[in-house]
Scaffold this motif. Structure first.
Motif, PDB file in Angstrom:
ATOM      1  N   GLU A  95      -3.893   1.033   9.567  1.00  0.00           N
ATOM      2  CA  GLU A  95      -3.175   0.215   8.604  1.00  0.00           C
ATOM      3  C   GLU A  95      -4.030  -1.032   8.328  1.00  0.00           C
ATOM      4  OE1 GLU A  95      -0.237  -2.969   7.562  1.00  0.00           O
ATOM      5  OE2 GLU A  95      -1.517  -2.798   9.334  1.00  0.00           O
ATOM      6  N   ASP A  96      -3.818  -1.673   7.180  1.00  0.00           N
ATOM      7  CA  ASP A  96      -4.694  -2.775   6.758  1.00  0.00           C
ATOM      8  C   ASP A  96      -4.830  -3.867   7.814  1.00  0.00           C
ATOM      9  OD1 ASP A  96      -5.118  -1.505   4.379  1.00  0.00           O
ATOM     10  OD2 ASP A  96      -3.719  -2.737   3.212  1.00  0.00           O
ATOM     11  N   SER A  97      -3.702  -4.240   8.438  1.00  0.00           N
ATOM     12  CA  SER A  97      -3.759  -5.319   9.426  1.00  0.00           C
ATOM     13  C   SER A  97      -4.578  -4.898  10.644  1.00  0.00           C
ATOM     14  CB  SER A  97      -2.347  -5.723   9.853  1.00  0.00           C
ATOM     15  OG  SER A  97      -1.676  -4.660  10.502  1.00  0.00           O
TER      16      SER A  97
ATOM     17  N   TYR B  72      -7.113  -2.675  10.652  1.00  0.00           N
ATOM     18  CA  TYR B  72      -8.520  -2.675  10.244  1.00  0.00           C
ATOM     19  C   TYR B  72      -9.083  -4.096  10.258  1.00  0.00           C
ATOM     20  CZ  TYR B  72     -12.523  -2.648   7.104  1.00  0.00           C
ATOM     21  OH  TYR B  72     -13.765  -2.857   6.547  1.00  0.00           O
ATOM     22  N   ASN B  73      -8.329  -5.036   9.725  1.00  0.00           N
ATOM     23  CA  ASN B  73      -8.791  -6.420   9.705  1.00  0.00           C
ATOM     24  C   ASN B  73      -8.898  -7.007  11.107  1.00  0.00           C
ATOM     25  OD1 ASN B  73      -9.148  -6.706   6.911  1.00  0.00           O
ATOM     26  ND2 ASN B  73      -6.956  -7.064   6.591  1.00  0.00           N
TER      27      ASN B  73
ATOM     28  N   SER C 299       0.826  -1.211   0.000  1.00  0.00           N
ATOM     29  CA  SER C 299       0.000   0.000   0.000  1.00  0.00           C
ATOM     30  C   SER C 299       0.857   1.257   0.000  1.00  0.00           C
ATOM     31  CB  SER C 299      -0.928  -0.002   1.223  1.00  0.00           C
ATOM     32  OG  SER C 299      -0.182  -0.116   2.430  1.00  0.00           O
TER      33      SER C 299
ATOM     34  N   ALA D  29      -1.007   5.646   3.608  1.00  0.00           N
ATOM     35  CA  ALA D  29       0.019   4.609   3.749  1.00  0.00           C
ATOM     36  C   ALA D  29       1.423   5.097   3.429  1.00  0.00           C
ATOM     37  CB  ALA D  29      -0.311   3.420   2.835  1.00  0.00           C
TER      38      ALA D  29
END
Length: 497
Positions: A357-359, A361-362, A41, A495
């Motif tokens: 960050e993506d992790s 959010y997941n 990202s 990002a």
């Protein structure tokens, strides 16, 4: 004939060829170098900038594209870490054995990333009123007898901070050792900074700029790598840390004052072994700026341990968590993700800048799917336009995933930073929930284990809830198109590192 056509004719053919060749070379070099050891990202973000603006974007990347300190600075950090006895008060073995497995795993994860040993016997007071926190720090400085270690991202001299600055001057006048660290670029742009510098110099106080950007003096690193910590240590017996800077709650900017913006911070007053560990963080940063390692002959931080007349210790278990460039990338991000993944009942997050960050959010959306209640507390307004719009771009997804968002009503700017997990775990400190705090800034947080502390933090949250409104999906989707455009555009920067 129009002006662009005339300019095109005026350009020599060889110049046009050189321009397009440089443009192509920059793009090709970016394509093969930027993704190296960088999350996809972030790589896509930089590539987008460079492909739109090859020359300008390439120059910006050379200045801001590497989230790393100069090698000499990293060497000093490692040297300081070797000199500071991190296994001072409390090795944490007994505390870890008595913890639930999930919390013991958290402690071990933190120590793997450079955190201090967990220790018991703490008394921690929560200071959630801005002026009360300033008054408490001023009172503590006035009572110091041996030394004062003062480290803040932003510190200025103004009417609100006068008791604190005057207390520093008085401490120095009565023979107390006073050392002051202030982030260079973090503080320099605020009214009152020059007056603070003048008064520190006049009082003979030993002070330094943190991470100075003065290339004409040989002082330079990536300009946006900052020291975001807030630490005050008094005689090695009492410490303050949290999210609040030493500045008027309007931050002294005319634009803020016209809008009536008022910051809400949160500080903690600590007694117990963590005081020595916070002092070790200060000592490390002081050494990096001065080459002066302020250790006693027994290789411990000055004054570590309670004074004979100190208040009795409390019962809270605490761990000091420094993070930042050169200290293991993204240690606080890994901590938060671990806490979210192991939560069983509830997750409460308060952050002025929430750009996950993506992790992360997941981790949050997975927690909701497991039946965990997730609530976010953020400000309805902010002074950082780009970050605020990037944050807003996540609201729709978060609400659809079942995460409740509470927005503190303007003109108040919610600046407290903490995470509460279930009934027994809290993290409070200086770290935001964005890429800057995860990668670019030096931060310090406290992991606190204890239902008593979490209950007190829940009282703070209840106060925030009274002054907030819960964001509803229908209302959010009805916002004007130009706000949606700004949010979506700002998201592309989230990002970059």
């Amino acid at each position: 004939m129009d002006l662009p056509h005339l300019l095109w004719i005026a350009v020599p053919p060889w110049a046009a060829v050189v321009f397009f060749a440089v443009d192509l070379v920059i793009r090709l070099l970016a394509l093969g170098t930027i993704p190296h050891n960088r999350r996809p990202s972030a790589a896509w973000g930089w590539l987008l900038v460079i492909f739109f603006f090859p020359i300008l974007g390439g120059l910006v990347f050379l200045v801001l594209g590497r989230a790393d300190l100069p090698q000499a600075r990293k060497d000093k950090q490692r040297e300081a870490a070797g000199l500071v006895d991190a296994h001072g008060p409390g090795t944490g073995d007994r505390e870890v054995q008595e913890m639930p497995d999930r919390l013991a795993e958290t402690v071990r994860l933190n120590q793997h990333h450079g955190a201090f040993p967990v220790a018991g016997g703490h008394r921690i007071e929560i200071l959630d009123d801005y002026d009360t926190a300033l008054a408490a720090m001023a009172e503590g400085i006035r009572g110091a007898r041996r030394y004062v270690h003062f480290q803040f991202y932003i510190a200025v001299a103004d009417a609100s901070t006068e008791p604190v600055i005057a207390a520093l001057e008085a401490a120095r006048a009565r023979g107390v050792t006073v050392r002051v660290l202030v982030d260079h670029l973090g503080a320099a742009g605020y009214p009152g900074y020059k007056e603070l510098v003048r008064r520190l110099e006049a009082a003979g106080i030993d002070w330094r700029r943190m991470l100075p950007v003065r290339p004409w003096r040989g002082q330079y690193q990536r300009p946006d790598l900052r020291n975001h910590r807030k630490i005050l240590v008094l005689d090695g017996t009492v410490a303050f840390t949290g999210s609040q800077n030493v500045i008027d709650r309007s931050y002294n900017k005319k634009k803020n004052q016209r809008q009536g913006l008022q910051w809400i911070g949160l500080m903690t007053r600590i007694q117990g072994p963590a005081v020595g560990h916070l002092d070790a963080v200060f000592a490390t940063d002081w050494y990096c700026e001065t080459d002066d390692m302020i250790l006693d002959t027994d290789q411990r931080v000055p004054g570590t341990g309670p004074a004979p007349d100190a208040d009795p210790p409390g019962e809270l278990v605490c761990q000091v968590l420094p993070s930042g460039p050169g200290l293991g990338q993204e240690s606080n991000l890994q901590l938060f993700n671990h806490l979210f993944a192991t939560a069983r009942r509830r997750i409460t997050v308060c952050s002025p800048y929430f750009v996950p960050e993506d992790s992360m959010y997941n981790s949050l959306r997975t927690a909701v799917a497991r039946g965990v209640e997730v609530e976010l507390y953020m400000g309805e307004t902010s002074n950082h336009v780009l970050t605020h719009h990037a944050q807003r771009s996540f609201y729709e997804q978060l609400i659809r995933d079942g995460i409740r968002i509470h927005l503190y009503q303007a003109p108040w700017v919610l600046h407290a930073k903490f995470v509460l997990i279930d009934d027994d775990t809290a993290v409070v400190g200086s770290s935001n929930m964005d890429i800057r705090s995860f990668v670019l800034d030096h931060e310090v947080n406290l992991l606190v284990a204890g239902e008593q502390f979490v209950d007190r933090m829940d009282e703070v949250v209840a106060g925030y809830r009274e002054h907030s409104h819960e964001l509803r999906l229908a209302d959010w989707l009805a916002r004007p198109w130009y706000q949606k455009y700004a949010d979506n555009t700002a998201r592309l920067t989230s990002a970059l590192q």
